[in-house]
Write a protein that holds these residues in place. Structure first.
Motif, PDB file in Angstrom:
ATOM      1  N   ALA A 242      -5.335  64.353  14.144  1.00  0.00           N
ATOM      2  CA  ALA A 242      -6.925  64.237  14.742  1.00  0.00           C
ATOM      3  C   ALA A 242      -7.235  64.903  15.738  1.00  0.00           C
ATOM      4  CB  ALA A 242      -6.931  62.480  14.945  1.00  0.00           C
ATOM      5  N   VAL A 243      -8.611  65.138  15.807  1.00  0.00           N
ATOM      6  CA  VAL A 243      -9.341  65.998  16.918  1.00  0.00           C
ATOM      7  C   VAL A 243     -10.644  65.163  17.128  1.00  0.00           C
ATOM      8  CG1 VAL A 243      -8.231  68.229  16.051  1.00  0.00           C
ATOM      9  CG2 VAL A 243     -10.707  67.428  15.551  1.00  0.00           C
ATOM     10  N   THR A 244     -11.156  65.553  18.518  1.00  0.00           N
ATOM     11  CA  THR A 244     -12.218  65.008  18.869  1.00  0.00           C
ATOM     12  C   THR A 244     -13.455  65.106  17.964  1.00  0.00           C
ATOM     13  OG1 THR A 244     -11.434  65.442  21.185  1.00  0.00           O
ATOM     14  CG2 THR A 244     -13.764  64.766  20.869  1.00  0.00           C
ATOM     15  N   LYS A 245     -14.434  64.073  17.807  1.00  0.00           N
ATOM     16  CA  LYS A 245     -15.400  64.605  17.139  1.00  0.00           C
ATOM     17  C   LYS A 245     -16.267  65.727  17.414  1.00  0.00           C
ATOM     18  CE  LYS A 245     -16.225  60.975  14.056  1.00  0.00           C
ATOM     19  NZ  LYS A 245     -16.329  61.157  12.628  1.00  0.00           N
TER      20      LYS A 245
ATOM     21  N   ASP B 150     -11.994  62.901  14.319  1.00  0.00           N
ATOM     22  CA  ASP B 150     -12.087  63.503  13.068  1.00  0.00           C
ATOM     23  C   ASP B 150     -10.697  63.936  12.694  1.00  0.00           C
ATOM     24  OD1 ASP B 150     -14.945  63.744  12.772  1.00  0.00           O
ATOM     25  OD2 ASP B 150     -15.012  65.591  13.656  1.00  0.00           O
ATOM     26  N   PHE B 151     -10.474  63.332  11.367  1.00  0.00           N
ATOM     27  CA  PHE B 151      -8.907  63.825  10.888  1.00  0.00           C
ATOM     28  C   PHE B 151      -9.037  65.027  10.204  1.00  0.00           C
ATOM     29  CE2 PHE B 151      -8.622  59.156  11.224  1.00  0.00           C
ATOM     30  CZ  PHE B 151      -7.200  58.930  11.976  1.00  0.00           C
ATOM     31  N   ALA B 152      -7.871  65.643  10.164  1.00  0.00           N
ATOM     32  CA  ALA B 152      -7.360  66.883   9.480  1.00  0.00           C
ATOM     33  C   ALA B 152      -6.965  66.561   8.318  1.00  0.00           C
ATOM     34  CB  ALA B 152      -6.656  67.824  10.199  1.00  0.00           C
ATOM     35  N   LEU B 153      -6.523  67.276   7.281  1.00  0.00           N
ATOM     36  CA  LEU B 153      -5.862  67.071   6.235  1.00  0.00           C
ATOM     37  C   LEU B 153      -4.271  66.352   6.331  1.00  0.00           C
ATOM     38  CD1 LEU B 153      -6.150  70.580   4.260  1.00  0.00           C
ATOM     39  CD2 LEU B 153      -7.509  68.380   3.714  1.00  0.00           C
ATOM     40  N   PRO B 154      -3.905  65.401   5.355  1.00  0.00           N
ATOM     41  CA  PRO B 154      -2.697  64.714   5.502  1.00  0.00           C
ATOM     42  C   PRO B 154      -1.553  65.404   5.456  1.00  0.00           C
ATOM     43  CG  PRO B 154      -3.708  63.988   3.794  1.00  0.00           C
ATOM     44  CD  PRO B 154      -4.587  64.973   4.143  1.00  0.00           C
ATOM     45  N   TYR B 155      -0.236  64.996   5.922  1.00  0.00           N
ATOM     46  CA  TYR B 155       0.950  65.638   5.900  1.00  0.00           C
ATOM     47  C   TYR B 155       2.208  64.589   5.722  1.00  0.00           C
ATOM     48  CZ  TYR B 155       1.457  64.443  11.061  1.00  0.00           C
ATOM     49  OH  TYR B 155       1.621  63.710  12.104  1.00  0.00           O
ATOM     50  N   MET B 156       1.472  63.463   5.420  1.00  0.00           N
ATOM     51  CA  MET B 156       2.456  62.294   5.076  1.00  0.00           C
ATOM     52  C   MET B 156       1.767  61.225   4.398  1.00  0.00           C
ATOM     53  SD  MET B 156       5.564  61.052   7.699  1.00  0.00           S
ATOM     54  CE  MET B 156       6.884  60.361   6.812  1.00  0.00           C
TER      55      MET B 156
END
Length: 307
Positions: A254-257, A147-153
């Motif tokens: 990214a974090v674990t599902k 699971d991806f969080a919000l982008p920073y780049m």
């Protein structure tokens, strides 16, 4: 507090096998957390994942991370200026600057675990790290596994080659012109899908890929454009012949599902940091010497909002 001693023992044994790849360290930069751990390459990742997702992945919730007092963050140790170990054995770079602040705001220490491009997903799924902050490009394929969080780049691919034989189009290359890539990167996937006839020289680490180019083991190196631009600026005799290849993408934590509590916390942090223009400050502290001010607004994403 560890609730399941048997699971701790099993995961602890697995982590012990990766001693050479784990490290804990704190950045010496302006945003360094007072709780960041010390020199690189000295300790194993602390804590143990106690929860299992529907797909069998293990993770620690936000409360469990806070209870342990440390968050295990997967970062690069050889990818300057994004994540690298300096001459004092401390982690530095754009990703580290953010990681230090994240840990500080969560009220825990940052325990850095050195990762390579090919094992970023594995380290999340096996609970070796709680979050990946290793220049991780968001793709649909990867979204199926993490699971991806919000982008920073922002980022795209680029191509660097020797100045005396600059590669300006991959269409000019044949199977006799080996191209260097790093396993597990978007560059590898892109070339396999779009240039199946090219010969790829694959390496596991950024250091090995750089050495291969310098030793003439390939006619060009395809990687994130930020990385190849940095390489060309820091090494005489090389030029970026293709600054943008393929689609434009984003970099995100990214974090674990199913680790929803940690994902929510990171998203909240990114939104909050956007209000103070944190990632522009991060760029100015860690990237401006490499890319200059002209690239700042093009590369930086504030508050998770892309154009």
């Amino acid at each position: 507090m560890i609730k399941n001693f048997k699971k701790l023992t099993a995961i602890g044994a697995a982590v012990a096998l990766t001693l050479g790849l784990t490290a804990c360290g704190g950045s010496g930069g302006a945003a360094a957390s007072a709780g960041s751990t010390g020199a690189a390459g000295t300790e194993l990742a602390s804590g143990s994942a106690e929860n299992t997702s529907k797909s069998g992945q293990v993770f620690r919730t936000l409360d469990e991370i806070k209870e342990s007092g440390e968050i295990n963050i997967g970062v690069f140790s050889d990818k300057s200026p994004f994540g690298y170990v300096d001459e004092n054995g401390d982690y530095q770079g754009y990703d580290i600057y953010f990681a230090d602040r994240l840990a500080k705001d969560l009220g825990v220490k940052a325990n850095y675990v050195s990762t390579e491009a090919a094992n970023r997903i594995e380290y999340l799924q096996t609970g070796k790290v709680d979050v990946i902050l290793a220049n991780f490009t968001v793709t649909d394929e990867r979204k199926e596994e993490v699971d991806f969080a919000l982008p920073y780049m922002n980022v795209s691919l680029g191509v660097v080659s020797p100045s005396d034989k600059v590669v300006k189009s991959l269409d000019d290359l044949t199977a006799d012109d080996p191209v260097i890539v790093i396993s597990g990167t978007t560059a590898e996937t892109y070339l396999i899908e779009n240039y199946p006839n090219l010969t790829l020289q694959k390496y596991d680490t950024y250091a090995n890929a750089k050495n291969a180019l310098e030793n003439g083991n390939g006619v060009a190196w395809v990687n994130d454009n930020t990385e190849v631009l940095a390489f060309a600026s820091e090494n005489d005799g090389y030029e970026v012949g293709i600054a943008t290849l393929g689609s434009k993408d984003t970099i995100a934590p990214a974090v674990t599902k199913e680790n929803q509590t940690l994902l929510d916390a990171i998203n909240g942090e990114i939104k909050s940091l956007g209000e103070e223009q944190f990632f522009h400050k991060d760029y100015e502290e860690t990237l401006v010497d490499t890319y200059g001010a002209d690239y700042e607004d093009e590369l930086v994403v504030e508050g998770g909002v892309t154009e």
